[in-house]
Enzyme design. Sequence first.
Site, PDB file in Angstrom:
ATOM      1  N   HIS A  82     -20.549   4.993  32.687  1.00 19.13           N
ATOM      2  CA  HIS A  82     -19.963   4.507  33.931  1.00 19.13           C
ATOM      3  C   HIS A  82     -20.918   4.764  35.087  1.00 19.13           C
ATOM      4  CE1 HIS A  82     -16.888   3.497  36.876  1.00 19.13           C
ATOM      5  NE2 HIS A  82     -17.317   4.540  37.567  1.00 19.13           N
ATOM      6  N   ASP A 161      -3.301   5.012  38.737  1.00 16.65           N
ATOM      7  CA  ASP A 161      -4.547   5.031  39.505  1.00 16.65           C
ATOM      8  C   ASP A 161      -4.618   3.847  40.463  1.00 16.65           C
ATOM      9  OD1 ASP A 161      -7.367   5.752  40.145  1.00 16.65           O
ATOM     10  OD2 ASP A 161      -7.735   3.821  39.181  1.00 16.65           O
ATOM     11  N   ARG A 168      -4.424   5.470  48.885  1.00 18.82           N
ATOM     12  CA  ARG A 168      -5.500   6.253  49.493  1.00 18.82           C
ATOM     13  C   ARG A 168      -6.323   5.401  50.445  1.00 18.82           C
ATOM     14  NH1 ARG A 168      -8.587   7.746  44.465  1.00 18.82           N
ATOM     15  NH2 ARG A 168     -10.122   8.543  45.936  1.00 18.82           N
ATOM     16  N   SER A 183      -9.734   9.633  39.267  1.00 21.78           N
ATOM     17  CA  SER A 183      -9.598   8.173  39.225  1.00 21.78           C
ATOM     18  C   SER A 183     -10.609   7.567  38.244  1.00 21.78           C
ATOM     19  CB  SER A 183      -9.814   7.626  40.642  1.00 21.78           C
ATOM     20  OG  SER A 183      -9.970   6.235  40.635  1.00 21.78           O
ATOM     21  N   LYS A 187      -9.853   6.147  33.946  1.00 22.93           N
ATOM     22  CA  LYS A 187     -10.135   4.800  33.425  1.00 22.93           C
ATOM     23  C   LYS A 187     -11.021   4.862  32.180  1.00 22.93           C
ATOM     24  CE  LYS A 187     -10.772   3.812  37.799  1.00 22.93           C
ATOM     25  NZ  LYS A 187     -10.865   3.312  39.167  1.00 22.93           N
TER      26      LYS A 187
HETATM   27  N1  URA Z   1     -14.063   4.542  42.370  1.00 23.68           N
HETATM   28  C1  URA Z   1     -12.929   4.755  41.671  1.00 23.68           C
HETATM   29  O1  URA Z   1     -12.751   4.199  40.600  1.00 23.68           O
HETATM   30  N2  URA Z   1     -11.993   5.565  42.184  1.00 23.68           N
HETATM   31  C2  URA Z   1     -12.141   6.199  43.362  1.00 23.68           C
HETATM   32  O2  URA Z   1     -11.258   6.942  43.752  1.00 23.68           O
HETATM   33  C3  URA Z   1     -13.315   5.977  44.076  1.00 23.68           C
HETATM   34  C4  URA Z   1     -14.268   5.137  43.554  1.00 23.68           C
END
Ligand code: URA
Length: 446
Positions: A82, A161, A168, A183, A187
Amino acid sequence: MRTVDLIAKKRNGHEHTKEEIDFLIAGFTKGIIPDYQLSAWAMAVYFQGMNAEETAYLTMAMVHSGDSIQPDAIPGMNVDKHSTGGVGDTTTLVLGPLVAAAGVSVAKMSGRGLGHTGGTIDKLEAISGFQVEMSQAQFYQQIKEIGIAVIGQSGEMTPADKKLYALRDVTATVESIPLIAASIMSKKIASGAKAIVLDVKTGKGAFMKTLADAIELARAMVEIGTLTGRHTVAIISDMDQPLGEAVGNANEVAEAVRTLKGQGPADLTQLCLELGANMVLLGGQATDIQTAKEILRTCIADGSALAKLQQLVEAQGGDPAFIQDLEKLPQPKQIIPIHSHADGYIAEIQAEEIGLTAMLLGAGRETKDAKIDHSVGVNVYAKVGNRVKQGEILAELLVNASDTERLDEAKNRVNRAFRIQSEHVPQSKLIYAIVDANGVRYFNEA
Ligand code: URA
Ligand code: CA
């Protein structure tokens, strides 16, 4: 349990239990806990932080909020990668076939999302016929047969999320390291990763502007990995200028092909070898980083990495003719060169401006339902520290639109992105540090 008590507990700087975090996330996902209460809690977390255990509980609570893939369902040692974002990154397009050729299984599942350019699946759709829809059974079968498959996200993964991120975004609580770390890791874990290599970008074009913040985010994600049984390594790399040359979709596919042939830009190649070697290590195909890099260099030199890309394209219905002839990828109507206005040294290339230009030309999505034009984008040929002459080509705009106002804005943006000065400028560093369960190791080479 009462939500208001949990908000007060965090506000006062105390630690949550797993049960408390599960209660908050499950209640919020189901709509039982209202947005205003979770907003207040997120702000308390912003100020008070969370320890590694709390952050891992939050991560797993978000994984369990929706569909997820069990790591054991995926054949082989699936190592996911990632990147925390950047401009014209291209690494996933290179790393998928490269590490699959080295025997690490690549099960890539990605969303489309918004951004300067498309995501990995959008970029692959620049290849004529390439399909990203398939059943999970087909997905696993293809991984078993050729070691790599790339699909669009199916079902609903990590809805908690999505909902929390949206909240947020409008409550000034995005910039919290534990919330960002949970977060991102939720994923990766939901999509079945057994081990994870992270590319954490730092610099003006990145989410984390300073090296200290990037390292803190990397540590938080590595700790989540350790606590949830997913071996995790993070590389901290530069995003003070675009990576490689291509920023777009078809041009990034072409750049990936050149890199898999050993003819790619030096910075992209170096970062892919570093990330890829760590994937090979976690995937159990080598026991030290130098051997892992040698394996990858061999896969490039003997053509097996490129052959793996060809297999992937054929397996997913695409026409592999572009691999021999890159002109078979979607081409723009017009290529507009951007010239240096002075003699001197490149002092700065604002990655963000280049990315926004690519988006302006149609390479990315400004809204969820916008259509991507695969043929457009920006190619950047100069790097920070390069000496340039007046009139030399610094970049090219790949253009389809006939809208002259938009074109003028694109030209101005790219021109503005380059700062040229007469004094010598050193080349910028590409890789700053590596963070794993043993701590941080800083890199010394430029
Ligand atoms: N990228 C994400 O996937 N989540 C966040 O909270 C910030 C950046
Ligand atoms: Ca690139």
